[in-house]
Design a protein around this motif. Sequence first.
Motif, PDB file in Angstrom:
ATOM      1  N   GLU B  54       0.687  -0.766  -0.774  1.00  9.21           N
ATOM      2  CA  GLU B  54      -0.310  -0.703   0.304  1.00  9.21           C
ATOM      3  C   GLU B  54       0.896   1.412  -0.134  1.00  9.21           C
ATOM      4  N   PRO B  55       1.033   1.845  -1.141  1.00  7.52           N
ATOM      5  CA  PRO B  55       1.212   3.417  -1.208  1.00  7.52           C
ATOM      6  C   PRO B  55       1.315   4.193   0.522  1.00  7.52           C
ATOM      7  N   SER B  56       2.385   4.222   0.975  1.00  8.24           N
ATOM      8  CA  SER B  56       2.903   4.933   1.984  1.00  8.24           C
ATOM      9  C   SER B  56       3.207   6.905   1.839  1.00  8.24           C
ATOM     10  N   PRO B  57       2.326   7.736   2.497  1.00  7.20           N
ATOM     11  CA  PRO B  57       2.374   9.402   2.031  1.00  7.20           C
ATOM     12  C   PRO B  57       4.123  10.026   1.443  1.00  7.20           C
ATOM     13  N   ALA B  58       3.731  10.471   0.583  1.00  8.33           N
ATOM     14  CA  ALA B  58       5.145  11.010   0.041  1.00  8.33           C
ATOM     15  C   ALA B  58       5.469  12.089   0.839  1.00  8.33           C
ATOM     16  N   PRO B  59       6.872  12.424   0.872  1.00 14.41           N
ATOM     17  CA  PRO B  59       7.124  13.373   1.822  1.00 14.41           C
ATOM     18  C   PRO B  59       5.674  14.765   1.551  1.00 14.41           C
ATOM     19  N   PHE B  62       5.360  17.490  -1.345  1.00 15.40           N
ATOM     20  CA  PHE B  62       5.653  17.050  -2.149  1.00 15.40           C
ATOM     21  C   PHE B  62       5.209  18.194  -2.946  1.00 15.40           C
ATOM     22  N   THR B  63       3.809  17.891  -4.009  1.00 15.85           N
ATOM     23  CA  THR B  63       3.344  18.319  -4.578  1.00 15.85           C
ATOM     24  C   THR B  63       3.848  20.264  -5.007  1.00 15.85           C
ATOM     25  N   ARG B  65       6.494  21.862  -4.060  1.00 15.75           N
ATOM     26  CA  ARG B  65       7.782  21.964  -4.195  1.00 15.75           C
ATOM     27  C   ARG B  65       8.257  21.367  -5.449  1.00 15.75           C
TER      28      ARG B  65
END
Lengths: 200, 167
Positions: B54-59, B62-63, B65
Amino acid sequence: MEYPDRQKSESRENAAIGRFRNGETAAFAELAELYKDRIHRFIACILGPDREAEDIAQEAFVQMYRSLGSFKGGSSFGTWAYAVTRNVCRRRLRARGRETPLFDREEEGPRREPPDPAPSQDAALESAETKALVRSAVDGLPPIHRAVIFLSCWEGLSYAEIAEALEIPVGTVRSRLHNAMLALERRLGPAPGREKRKEQ
Amino acid sequence: MKCKKEEAVLDYLFGEMPAGERAEMKAHFAGCAGCRRRLEALKGIKAAAASALEPSPAPENFTERLMRRLAAEEPASAAGVFHNLFRPAYALAFAALALCVLFGVRELKEKAASPYAPPRAIYLTDGPAVPGKHLGPALSFKENGGGKPEAEKIITDACLTANCGLL
Protein backbone atom coordinates in the motif's frame (compact mmCIF):
# COMPACT_ATOMS: atom_id res chain seq x y z
CA MET A 1 -4.33 4.65 1.92
CA GLU A 2 -7.39 3.56 0.08
CA TYR A 3 -7.16 2.84 -3.59
CA PRO A 4 -9.18 5.47 -5.43
CA ASP A 5 -12.07 4.30 -7.54
CA ARG A 6 -10.42 3.63 -10.88
CA GLN A 7 -13.19 5.06 -13.04
CA LYS A 8 -13.46 8.22 -10.96
CA SER A 9 -9.72 8.54 -10.87
CA GLU A 10 -9.47 8.19 -14.66
CA SER A 11 -12.10 10.82 -15.31
CA ARG A 12 -10.28 13.23 -12.97
CA GLU A 13 -7.01 12.43 -14.73
CA ASN A 14 -8.49 13.01 -18.17
CA ALA A 15 -10.03 16.30 -17.11
CA ALA A 16 -6.69 17.46 -15.68
CA ILE A 17 -4.84 16.37 -18.83
CA GLY A 18 -7.36 18.27 -20.96
CA ARG A 19 -6.91 21.43 -18.91
CA PHE A 20 -3.12 21.05 -19.06
CA ARG A 21 -3.23 20.75 -22.83
CA ASN A 22 -5.33 23.89 -23.01
CA GLY A 23 -2.51 25.77 -21.34
CA GLU A 24 -3.47 25.47 -17.69
CA THR A 25 -0.14 24.20 -16.42
CA ALA A 26 -1.38 24.27 -12.83
CA ALA A 27 -3.65 21.32 -13.71
CA PHE A 28 -0.53 19.18 -13.52
CA ALA A 29 -0.56 19.63 -9.74
CA GLU A 30 -3.77 17.59 -9.65
CA LEU A 31 -2.11 14.71 -11.50
CA ALA A 32 0.86 14.89 -9.15
CA GLU A 33 -1.46 14.78 -6.15
CA LEU A 34 -3.22 11.71 -7.53
CA TYR A 35 -0.01 9.82 -8.25
CA LYS A 36 2.69 11.04 -5.84
CA ASP A 37 2.18 8.26 -3.26
CA ARG A 38 1.92 5.50 -5.87
CA ILE A 39 4.99 6.73 -7.72
CA HIS A 40 6.96 6.76 -4.46
CA ARG A 41 5.90 3.18 -3.74
CA PHE A 42 6.77 2.10 -7.27
CA ILE A 43 10.23 3.66 -6.93
CA ALA A 44 10.69 1.82 -3.62
CA CYS A 45 9.70 -1.42 -5.39
CA ILE A 46 12.33 -0.90 -8.06
CA LEU A 47 15.17 0.59 -6.01
CA GLY A 48 14.43 -0.52 -2.49
CA PRO A 49 14.98 2.01 0.28
CA ASP A 50 16.76 4.92 -1.41
CA ARG A 51 17.90 8.25 -0.03
CA GLU A 52 17.25 9.87 -3.38
CA ALA A 53 13.73 8.47 -3.72
CA GLU A 54 12.07 11.86 -3.44
CA ASP A 55 14.44 13.42 -5.94
CA ILE A 56 13.81 10.53 -8.35
CA ALA A 57 10.06 10.99 -7.92
CA GLN A 58 10.42 14.72 -8.62
CA GLU A 59 12.46 13.94 -11.73
CA ALA A 60 9.84 11.46 -12.91
CA PHE A 61 7.10 14.08 -12.56
CA VAL A 62 9.25 16.67 -14.33
CA GLN A 63 9.64 14.20 -17.22
CA MET A 64 5.88 13.62 -17.26
CA TYR A 65 5.28 17.38 -17.28
CA ARG A 66 7.61 17.84 -20.23
CA SER A 67 6.20 15.01 -22.31
CA LEU A 68 2.53 15.14 -21.35
CA GLY A 69 1.89 17.10 -24.54
CA SER A 70 2.97 14.08 -26.58
CA PHE A 71 1.03 11.57 -24.44
CA LYS A 72 -1.39 10.10 -26.96
CA GLY A 73 -3.74 8.48 -24.49
CA GLY A 74 -3.40 5.02 -26.05
CA SER A 75 -2.88 3.69 -22.54
CA SER A 76 -4.07 5.06 -19.22
CA PHE A 77 -2.15 7.93 -17.67
CA GLY A 78 -1.16 5.61 -14.82
CA THR A 79 0.45 3.03 -17.11
CA TRP A 80 2.31 5.80 -18.90
CA ALA A 81 3.37 7.41 -15.61
CA TYR A 82 4.83 4.11 -14.38
CA ALA A 83 6.72 3.64 -17.66
CA VAL A 84 8.20 7.15 -17.35
CA THR A 85 9.16 6.48 -13.72
CA ARG A 86 10.75 3.17 -14.60
CA ASN A 87 12.92 4.89 -17.21
CA VAL A 88 13.97 7.56 -14.73
CA CYS A 89 14.97 4.83 -12.24
CA ARG A 90 16.86 3.04 -14.96
CA ARG A 91 18.78 6.19 -15.90
CA ARG A 92 19.58 6.84 -12.25
CA LEU A 93 20.95 3.32 -11.86
CA ARG A 94 23.09 3.77 -14.96
CA ALA A 95 24.40 7.07 -13.64
CA ARG A 96 25.37 5.29 -10.44
CA GLY A 97 27.27 2.74 -12.46
CA ARG A 98 24.84 -0.05 -11.71
CA GLU A 99 23.67 -1.75 -14.84
CA THR A 100 20.08 -2.54 -15.48
CA PRO A 101 20.06 -6.33 -15.03
CA LEU A 102 18.66 -5.36 -11.65
CA PHE A 103 15.42 -4.91 -13.55
CA ASP A 104 15.61 -8.24 -15.27
CA ARG A 105 17.09 -10.66 -12.77
CA GLU A 106 14.64 -12.82 -10.97
CA GLU A 107 17.00 -14.20 -8.35
CA GLU A 108 15.81 -13.56 -4.89
CA GLY A 109 17.68 -11.30 -2.52
CA PRO A 110 18.96 -12.49 0.84
CA ARG A 111 16.15 -14.28 2.54
CA ARG A 112 14.83 -12.37 5.49
CA GLU A 113 13.39 -14.76 7.99
CA PRO A 114 9.96 -13.72 9.12
CA PRO A 115 9.44 -13.02 12.78
CA ASP A 116 8.66 -16.12 14.77
CA PRO A 117 6.18 -17.77 14.69
CA ALA A 118 5.42 -17.72 10.96
CA PRO A 119 1.68 -17.41 10.60
CA SER A 120 -0.27 -18.77 7.67
CA GLN A 121 -1.91 -16.43 5.17
CA ASP A 122 -5.36 -16.90 6.60
CA ALA A 123 -4.26 -15.13 9.78
CA ALA A 124 -5.65 -11.69 10.31
CA LEU A 125 -3.83 -9.77 7.61
CA GLU A 126 -4.98 -6.45 8.86
CA SER A 127 -2.89 -6.60 12.00
CA ALA A 128 0.20 -4.43 12.01
CA GLU A 129 2.45 -7.39 12.85
CA THR A 130 1.22 -9.40 9.92
CA LYS A 131 1.57 -6.40 7.65
CA ALA A 132 5.17 -5.95 8.78
CA LEU A 133 5.81 -9.64 8.22
CA VAL A 134 4.42 -9.55 4.70
CA ARG A 135 6.23 -6.30 3.94
CA SER A 136 9.49 -7.89 5.04
CA ALA A 137 8.77 -10.86 2.78
CA VAL A 138 7.96 -8.56 -0.15
CA ASP A 139 11.08 -6.46 0.49
CA GLY A 140 13.16 -9.60 0.16
CA LEU A 141 11.89 -10.24 -3.36
CA PRO A 142 13.88 -9.14 -6.43
CA PRO A 143 12.90 -5.66 -7.73
CA ILE A 144 11.17 -7.04 -10.80
CA HIS A 145 8.94 -9.27 -8.63
CA ARG A 146 8.12 -6.39 -6.30
CA ALA A 147 7.22 -4.17 -9.23
CA VAL A 148 5.02 -6.80 -10.88
CA ILE A 149 3.28 -7.60 -7.60
CA PHE A 150 2.66 -3.92 -6.84
CA LEU A 151 1.23 -3.22 -10.28
CA SER A 152 -1.00 -6.29 -10.28
CA CYS A 153 -2.05 -6.81 -6.67
CA TRP A 154 -2.34 -3.22 -5.52
CA GLU A 155 -2.73 -1.16 -8.66
CA GLY A 156 -4.88 -3.78 -10.36
CA LEU A 157 -3.32 -3.36 -13.79
CA SER A 158 -3.87 -6.02 -16.43
CA TYR A 159 -0.99 -8.14 -17.78
CA ALA A 160 -0.99 -5.97 -20.92
CA GLU A 161 -0.80 -2.75 -18.91
CA ILE A 162 2.01 -4.10 -16.74
CA ALA A 163 3.83 -5.17 -19.90
CA GLU A 164 3.60 -1.62 -21.19
CA ALA A 165 4.70 -0.04 -17.92
CA LEU A 166 7.70 -2.34 -17.52
CA GLU A 167 8.45 -2.70 -21.24
CA ILE A 168 8.42 -6.49 -21.19
CA PRO A 169 6.28 -8.98 -23.15
CA VAL A 170 2.90 -10.02 -21.76
CA GLY A 171 4.10 -13.63 -21.45
CA THR A 172 6.99 -12.44 -19.30
CA VAL A 173 4.58 -10.54 -17.04
CA ARG A 174 2.58 -13.72 -16.51
CA SER A 175 5.60 -15.85 -15.71
CA ARG A 176 7.10 -13.19 -13.44
CA LEU A 177 3.85 -12.74 -11.57
CA HIS A 178 3.59 -16.50 -11.18
CA ASN A 179 7.19 -16.72 -9.90
CA ALA A 180 6.69 -13.71 -7.65
CA MET A 181 3.57 -15.22 -6.04
CA LEU A 182 5.38 -18.52 -5.50
CA ALA A 183 8.40 -16.74 -4.03
CA LEU A 184 6.18 -14.76 -1.70
CA GLU A 185 4.34 -17.90 -0.71
CA ARG A 186 7.67 -19.58 0.14
CA ARG A 187 8.73 -16.61 2.24
CA LEU A 188 5.46 -16.46 4.11
CA GLY A 189 5.39 -20.15 4.84
CA PRO A 190 3.17 -22.81 3.34
CA ALA A 191 -0.19 -21.66 2.15
CA PRO A 192 -3.24 -23.34 3.66
CA GLY A 193 -4.04 -25.03 0.36
CA ARG A 194 -0.59 -26.57 0.18
CA GLU A 195 -0.62 -27.67 3.80
CA LYS A 196 -3.88 -29.46 3.39
CA ARG A 197 -2.76 -31.16 0.20
CA LYS A 198 0.35 -32.50 1.90
CA GLU A 199 -1.74 -33.78 4.77
CA GLN A 200 -3.99 -35.76 2.44
CA MET B 1 -1.64 -35.48 -7.95
CA LYS B 2 -1.42 -31.91 -9.14
CA CYS B 3 -4.37 -30.86 -11.27
CA LYS B 4 -3.51 -29.75 -14.81
CA LYS B 5 -5.67 -26.68 -14.38
CA GLU B 6 -3.76 -25.42 -11.36
CA GLU B 7 -1.48 -23.32 -13.56
CA ALA B 8 -4.52 -21.43 -14.82
CA VAL B 9 -5.71 -20.49 -11.33
CA LEU B 10 -3.45 -17.42 -11.33
CA ASP B 11 -4.94 -16.14 -14.60
CA TYR B 12 -8.42 -16.70 -13.16
CA LEU B 13 -7.52 -14.79 -10.00
CA PHE B 14 -6.13 -11.82 -11.93
CA GLY B 15 -9.05 -11.75 -14.37
CA GLU B 16 -6.88 -12.65 -17.33
CA MET B 17 -9.15 -15.21 -18.89
CA PRO B 18 -11.65 -15.01 -21.74
CA ALA B 19 -15.28 -15.24 -20.54
CA GLY B 20 -15.74 -18.79 -21.89
CA GLU B 21 -12.64 -20.17 -20.17
CA ARG B 22 -13.56 -18.32 -17.01
CA ALA B 23 -16.96 -20.00 -16.84
CA GLU B 24 -15.30 -23.35 -17.50
CA MET B 25 -12.82 -22.71 -14.70
CA LYS B 26 -15.60 -21.72 -12.33
CA ALA B 27 -17.32 -25.01 -13.00
CA HIS B 28 -14.01 -26.81 -12.50
CA PHE B 29 -13.59 -25.30 -9.02
CA ALA B 30 -16.85 -26.94 -7.95
CA GLY B 31 -15.39 -30.37 -8.61
CA CYS B 32 -11.68 -29.89 -7.84
CA ALA B 33 -10.79 -29.36 -4.19
CA GLY B 34 -7.08 -28.88 -5.03
CA CYS B 35 -7.71 -25.97 -7.40
CA ARG B 36 -10.23 -24.48 -4.99
CA ARG B 37 -7.66 -24.51 -2.19
CA ARG B 38 -5.03 -23.11 -4.54
CA LEU B 39 -7.35 -20.26 -5.44
CA GLU B 40 -7.98 -19.47 -1.77
CA ALA B 41 -4.25 -19.59 -1.01
CA LEU B 42 -3.40 -17.25 -3.90
CA LYS B 43 -6.22 -14.92 -2.91
CA GLY B 44 -4.65 -14.69 0.55
CA ILE B 45 -1.21 -13.94 -0.87
CA LYS B 46 -2.64 -11.35 -3.24
CA ALA B 47 -4.47 -9.58 -0.41
CA ALA B 48 -1.39 -9.73 1.81
CA ALA B 49 0.85 -8.32 -0.93
CA ALA B 50 -1.62 -5.56 -1.76
CA SER B 51 -1.76 -4.63 1.90
CA ALA B 52 2.02 -4.68 2.29
CA LEU B 53 2.60 -2.59 -0.82
CA GLU B 54 0.00 0.00 0.00
CA PRO B 55 1.52 3.37 -0.96
CA SER B 56 2.78 5.30 2.02
CA PRO B 57 2.27 9.06 1.95
CA ALA B 58 4.82 10.99 -0.08
CA PRO B 59 6.96 13.56 1.76
CA GLU B 60 5.10 16.64 2.90
CA ASN B 61 4.65 19.45 0.37
CA PHE B 62 5.88 17.21 -2.42
CA THR B 63 3.50 18.69 -5.00
CA GLU B 64 4.22 22.30 -3.95
CA ARG B 65 7.96 21.70 -4.29
CA LEU B 66 7.44 20.02 -7.65
CA MET B 67 5.35 22.88 -9.01
CA ARG B 68 7.92 25.42 -7.78
CA ARG B 69 10.68 23.44 -9.51
CA LEU B 70 8.68 23.30 -12.74
CA ALA B 71 7.99 27.05 -12.60
CA ALA B 72 11.70 27.72 -12.06
CA GLU B 73 12.73 25.43 -14.93
CA GLU B 74 10.26 26.85 -17.42
CA PRO B 75 11.92 30.25 -18.13
CA ALA B 76 15.34 28.67 -17.82
CA SER B 77 14.62 26.20 -20.61
CA ALA B 78 13.21 28.96 -22.83
CA ALA B 79 16.35 31.03 -22.18
CA GLY B 80 18.42 27.95 -22.96
CA VAL B 81 17.02 27.75 -26.48
CA PHE B 82 17.77 31.46 -27.04
CA HIS B 83 21.24 31.08 -25.57
CA ASN B 84 21.97 28.15 -27.90
CA LEU B 85 21.57 30.41 -30.90
CA PHE B 86 24.74 32.24 -29.84
CA ARG B 87 26.96 29.19 -29.65
CA PRO B 88 29.65 29.42 -32.42
CA ALA B 89 28.48 26.31 -34.27
CA TYR B 90 24.82 27.31 -34.15
CA ALA B 91 25.68 30.91 -35.08
CA LEU B 92 27.70 29.75 -38.10
CA ALA B 93 24.95 27.44 -39.27
CA PHE B 94 22.40 30.20 -38.76
CA ALA B 95 24.52 32.70 -40.76
CA ALA B 96 24.98 30.17 -43.59
CA LEU B 97 21.27 29.52 -43.69
CA ALA B 98 20.52 33.25 -43.70
CA LEU B 99 22.94 33.80 -46.63
CA CYS B 100 21.39 30.94 -48.60
CA VAL B 101 17.94 32.36 -48.07
CA LEU B 102 19.12 35.88 -49.02
CA PHE B 103 20.78 34.77 -52.27
CA GLY B 104 17.92 32.46 -53.09
CA VAL B 105 15.43 35.30 -52.75
CA ARG B 106 17.62 37.64 -54.81
CA GLU B 107 17.97 35.09 -57.57
CA LEU B 108 14.26 34.47 -57.64
CA LYS B 109 13.58 38.21 -57.78
CA GLU B 110 15.95 38.63 -60.71
CA LYS B 111 14.36 35.79 -62.62
CA ALA B 112 10.90 37.13 -61.94
CA ALA B 113 11.87 40.68 -63.01
CA SER B 114 13.48 39.70 -66.34
CA PRO B 115 12.05 36.49 -67.74
CA TYR B 116 14.13 37.00 -70.89
CA ALA B 117 17.39 37.56 -69.10
CA PRO B 118 20.11 35.83 -71.10
CA PRO B 119 22.43 33.26 -69.64
CA ARG B 120 25.68 34.76 -68.59
CA ALA B 121 29.06 33.79 -69.95
CA ILE B 122 32.07 35.02 -68.14
CA TYR B 123 35.42 35.09 -69.85
CA LEU B 124 38.43 35.52 -67.72
CA THR B 125 41.62 36.94 -69.13
CA ASP B 126 44.95 36.16 -67.65
CA GLY B 127 46.34 39.62 -68.26
CA PRO B 128 44.88 43.02 -67.55
CA ALA B 129 41.74 43.62 -69.56
CA VAL B 130 41.84 46.56 -71.95
CA PRO B 131 38.44 48.21 -71.95
CA GLY B 132 38.69 49.36 -75.59
CA LYS B 133 39.66 45.91 -76.78
CA HIS B 134 37.48 43.69 -74.63
CA LEU B 135 34.64 45.65 -73.11
CA GLY B 136 33.05 46.92 -76.31
CA PRO B 137 32.05 43.58 -77.83
CA ALA B 138 31.95 41.81 -74.54
CA LEU B 139 29.17 43.83 -72.98
CA SER B 140 27.00 44.06 -76.06
CA PHE B 141 24.26 41.53 -76.72
CA LYS B 142 24.35 39.56 -79.86
CA GLU B 143 20.86 39.70 -81.27
CA ASN B 144 19.56 36.50 -82.80
CA GLY B 145 17.09 37.99 -85.17
CA GLY B 146 14.05 37.98 -82.88
CA GLY B 147 15.46 40.65 -80.57
CA LYS B 148 16.09 38.21 -77.76
CA PRO B 149 19.62 38.35 -76.46
CA GLU B 150 21.53 35.15 -77.01
CA ALA B 151 24.02 35.57 -74.22
CA GLU B 152 25.47 38.20 -72.01
CA LYS B 153 29.23 38.08 -72.22
CA ILE B 154 31.35 39.47 -69.49
CA ILE B 155 35.07 39.61 -69.79
CA THR B 156 36.91 40.26 -66.66
CA ASP B 157 40.05 39.73 -64.71
CA ALA B 158 41.32 40.67 -61.33
CA CYS B 159 42.27 44.14 -62.53
CA LEU B 160 38.81 44.90 -63.88
CA THR B 161 37.14 43.51 -60.83
CA ALA B 162 39.26 45.61 -58.55
CA ASN B 163 39.42 48.85 -60.53
CA CYS B 164 36.18 49.01 -62.42
CA GLY B 165 33.92 47.15 -60.02
CA LEU B 166 32.61 45.03 -62.87
CA LEU B 167 31.63 42.12 -60.71
